[in-house]
Design an enzyme around this catalytic site. Structure first.
Site, PDB file in Angstrom:
ATOM      1  N   HIS A   1      -2.413   5.456   6.249  1.00  0.00           N
ATOM      2  CA  HIS A   1      -1.038   5.910   6.378  1.00  0.00           C
ATOM      3  C   HIS A   1      -0.984   7.378   5.919  1.00  0.00           C
ATOM      4  CE1 HIS A   1       0.367   1.736   6.578  1.00  0.00           C
ATOM      5  NE2 HIS A   1      -0.111   1.475   5.379  1.00  0.00           N
TER       6      HIS A   1
ATOM      7  N   CYS B   1       0.832  -1.211   0.000  1.00  0.00           N
ATOM      8  CA  CYS B   1       0.000   0.000   0.000  1.00  0.00           C
ATOM      9  C   CYS B   1       0.868   1.263   0.000  1.00  0.00           C
ATOM     10  CB  CYS B   1      -0.920  -0.022   1.215  1.00  0.00           C
ATOM     11  SG  CYS B   1      -0.114  -0.556   2.729  1.00  0.00           S
TER      12      CYS B   1
HETATM   13  P1  NAP Z   1      -5.289 -10.859   6.491  1.00  0.00           P
HETATM   14  O1  NAP Z   1      -6.367  -9.842   6.617  1.00  0.00           O
HETATM   15  O2  NAP Z   1      -4.654 -11.397   7.707  1.00  0.00           O
HETATM   16  O3  NAP Z   1      -5.875 -12.057   5.619  1.00  0.00           O
HETATM   17  C1  NAP Z   1      -5.132 -13.194   5.324  1.00  0.00           C
HETATM   18  C2  NAP Z   1      -6.043 -14.253   4.733  1.00  0.00           C
HETATM   19  O4  NAP Z   1      -5.235 -15.348   4.318  1.00  0.00           O
HETATM   20  C3  NAP Z   1      -7.085 -14.793   5.700  1.00  0.00           C
HETATM   21  O5  NAP Z   1      -8.300 -14.908   5.003  1.00  0.00           O
HETATM   22  C4  NAP Z   1      -6.545 -16.174   6.069  1.00  0.00           C
HETATM   23  O6  NAP Z   1      -7.582 -17.080   6.293  1.00  0.00           O
HETATM   24  C5  NAP Z   1      -5.831 -16.565   4.786  1.00  0.00           C
HETATM   25  N1  NAP Z   1      -4.778 -17.556   4.967  1.00  0.00           N
HETATM   26  C6  NAP Z   1      -4.157 -17.990   6.098  1.00  0.00           C
HETATM   27  N2  NAP Z   1      -3.249 -18.949   5.806  1.00  0.00           N
HETATM   28  C7  NAP Z   1      -3.312 -19.138   4.458  1.00  0.00           C
HETATM   29  C8  NAP Z   1      -2.646 -20.003   3.556  1.00  0.00           C
HETATM   30  N3  NAP Z   1      -1.728 -20.887   3.971  1.00  0.00           N
HETATM   31  N4  NAP Z   1      -2.948 -19.902   2.245  1.00  0.00           N
HETATM   32  C9  NAP Z   1      -3.874 -19.031   1.793  1.00  0.00           C
HETATM   33  N5  NAP Z   1      -4.556 -18.210   2.607  1.00  0.00           N
HETATM   34  C10 NAP Z   1      -4.272 -18.251   3.922  1.00  0.00           C
HETATM   35  O7  NAP Z   1      -4.089 -10.314   5.582  1.00  0.00           O
HETATM   36  P2  NAP Z   1      -4.108  -9.040   4.626  1.00  0.00           P
HETATM   37  O8  NAP Z   1      -3.986  -7.816   5.462  1.00  0.00           O
HETATM   38  O9  NAP Z   1      -5.228  -9.160   3.651  1.00  0.00           O
HETATM   39  O10 NAP Z   1      -2.693  -9.207   3.907  1.00  0.00           O
HETATM   40  C11 NAP Z   1      -2.508 -10.098   2.819  1.00  0.00           C
HETATM   41  C12 NAP Z   1      -1.282  -9.652   2.051  1.00  0.00           C
HETATM   42  O11 NAP Z   1      -1.510  -8.345   1.534  1.00  0.00           O
HETATM   43  C13 NAP Z   1       0.020  -9.548   2.866  1.00  0.00           C
HETATM   44  O12 NAP Z   1       1.104  -9.839   2.019  1.00  0.00           O
HETATM   45  C14 NAP Z   1       0.065  -8.089   3.240  1.00  0.00           C
HETATM   46  O13 NAP Z   1       1.367  -7.632   3.530  1.00  0.00           O
HETATM   47  C15 NAP Z   1      -0.491  -7.465   1.981  1.00  0.00           C
HETATM   48  N6  NAP Z   1      -1.073  -6.139   2.136  1.00  0.00           N
HETATM   49  C16 NAP Z   1      -1.875  -5.856   3.188  1.00  0.00           C
HETATM   50  C17 NAP Z   1      -2.394  -4.591   3.327  1.00  0.00           C
HETATM   51  C18 NAP Z   1      -3.259  -4.212   4.485  1.00  0.00           C
HETATM   52  O14 NAP Z   1      -3.304  -3.060   4.837  1.00  0.00           O
HETATM   53  N7  NAP Z   1      -3.983  -5.116   5.084  1.00  0.00           N
HETATM   54  C19 NAP Z   1      -2.128  -3.620   2.350  1.00  0.00           C
HETATM   55  C20 NAP Z   1      -1.349  -3.960   1.244  1.00  0.00           C
HETATM   56  C21 NAP Z   1      -0.823  -5.222   1.145  1.00  0.00           C
HETATM   57  P3  NAP Z   1      -8.052 -17.463   7.780  1.00  0.00           P
HETATM   58  O15 NAP Z   1      -8.469 -16.174   8.432  1.00  0.00           O
HETATM   59  O16 NAP Z   1      -9.194 -18.364   7.535  1.00  0.00           O
HETATM   60  O17 NAP Z   1      -6.872 -18.108   8.440  1.00  0.00           O
END
Ligand code: NAP
Length: 343
Positions: free
Chosen positions: A226, A144
């Protein structure tokens, strides 16, 4: 023809990408995955998405069945039907999925910003690297913060070549749904070393800026957005209106005015709520108009990044580039923006 997109990881990013894919004319959601049978899994099914277990273990399906959540199988039951996977798994798990699932099953995959630039073929931003990622198999949509910086460098670079950029990033501590991460009452240098990793991450998208971008970052107790302060030395003498005109012409960048009541990130998020945006998302990079100032040849500006949504349209354009659905990045951006109601 619509391409089939599997969303592996239905969290903050994955659920938004799934909804965004479902709104495009040229793609459809093949399914979404979760590891836990919680309310998000239940809601995904209620929305009409086919749910799969992200962990390739048939035993785990029982957890979903016990909770009465219909599950179609594990990721391995669907992976071969996918034209592409958008990985939305937690940081570092995306790389594991790449090595253990996407590569062995020879399916194209998009990783997110929590993964490392070196683990993929290239790094995506729709304005800068669409053509480079065209037809590629394994690409990362940058974080982001990096996406926000890349958009800013685009409208600045269109006015003048950049000599040197210094950026201070004030990062949100956690997403609104995250009750595990802090700080709750502190300002935390993160990383404490300068420069932070954000500069090199920009270079993964814009290699021609090597040696020009230095970043430093802090985490503060907020969940909404941010904030970045940019100090950019320019090669050419330009004025504030040149920069504002360039912002106006750049997709996915908007200005707000302090005078109009946008006194903080709280008001920007309130704007998203008042617009009736789904999940109050603001995928646009937001620039405070009054913060745009030029002193001699140095540009100063302040911007805000809605971390949960800014990368969502980028994922959609990345799908189009990797599957060669649209050659022109601006046409893809236009299609995505129109479907998602982005300014
Ligand atoms: P998140 O809200 O924690 O969501 C992660 C998801 O992945 C959950 O649905 C989880 O399912 C699932 N998961 C867990 N283990 C897994 C596996 N082995 N294979 C596939 N899916 C799995 O994370 P997020 O914030 O969306 O972040 C995801 C990515 O985007 C990261 O690389 C992060 O750095 C990036 N990102 C995040 C943001 C942000 O602000 N959130 C912004 C830009 C980029 P369960 O809940 O059922 O375990």
């Amino acid at each position: 023809m619509t391409v089939k997109v599997l969303i592996n990881g239905y969290g903050s990013i994955g659920k938004r990408v799934a909804d965004a894919v479902s709104k495009q004319k040229d793609m459809e959601v093949l399914g979404v995955t979760k590891t836990k049978p919680d309310f998000e899994a239940k809601l995904a099914v209620e929305k009409g998405y086919k749910l799969y277990c992200a962990i390739p273990d048939k035993e785990r399906l029982k957890l979903f069945e016990e909770k009465g959540i219909p599950v179609e199988g594990t990721i391995l039951d669907v992976i071969e039907e996918a034209d592409i996977v958008v990985d939305g798994a937690p940081k570092k798990v995306g790389k594991k999925n790449l090595e253990e699932i996407y590569k062995p099953y020879k399916v194209k995959a998009i990783l997110q910003g929590g993964e490392k630039a070196k683990d993929v073929e290239d790094n995506f931003n729709a304005l800068w690297s669409y053509n480079r990622c065209f037809g590629k198999d394994y690409i990362r949509v940058v974080s982001c913060n990096t996406t926000g910086l890349c958009r800013a460098f685009y409208f600045i670079n269109n006015v003048s070549e950049i000599k040197k950029a210094r950026i201070v990033l004030v990062r949100r501590a956690a997403d609104p749904n995250d009750d595990k991460t802090g700080p709750v009452n502190a300002i935390k240098p993160n990383p404490v070393t300068v420069p932070s990793h954000h500069g090199p991450d920009v270079i993964s998208v814009i290699p021609e800026f090597e040696g020009k971008v230095l970043t430093s970052a802090l985490i503060v107790p907020t969940t909404l957005m941010h904030q970045h302060t940019l100090m950019v030395e320019l090669e050419k003498s330009v004025n504030v209106d040149d920069i504002l005109d360039s912002i106006e012409k750049t997709p996915r960048v908007i200005t707000v005015s302090y005078e109009d009541g946008f006194t903080s990130t709280a008001q920007i998020i309130e704007y998203g709520r008042d617009l009736g945006r789904e999940r109050y998302d603001i995928p646009e990079l937001v620039i405070w108009k009054e913060s745009v100032n030029i002193v001699e040849n140095e540009l100063f500006l302040m911007q805000a990044v809605h971390q949960e949504s800014i990368v969502v349209p980028e994922n959609i354009d990345c799908i189009r580039a990797m599957l060669q659905l649209e050659e022109d990045n601006f046409k893809s951006i236009e299609k995505t923006n129109k479907a998602l109601g982005i300014k």
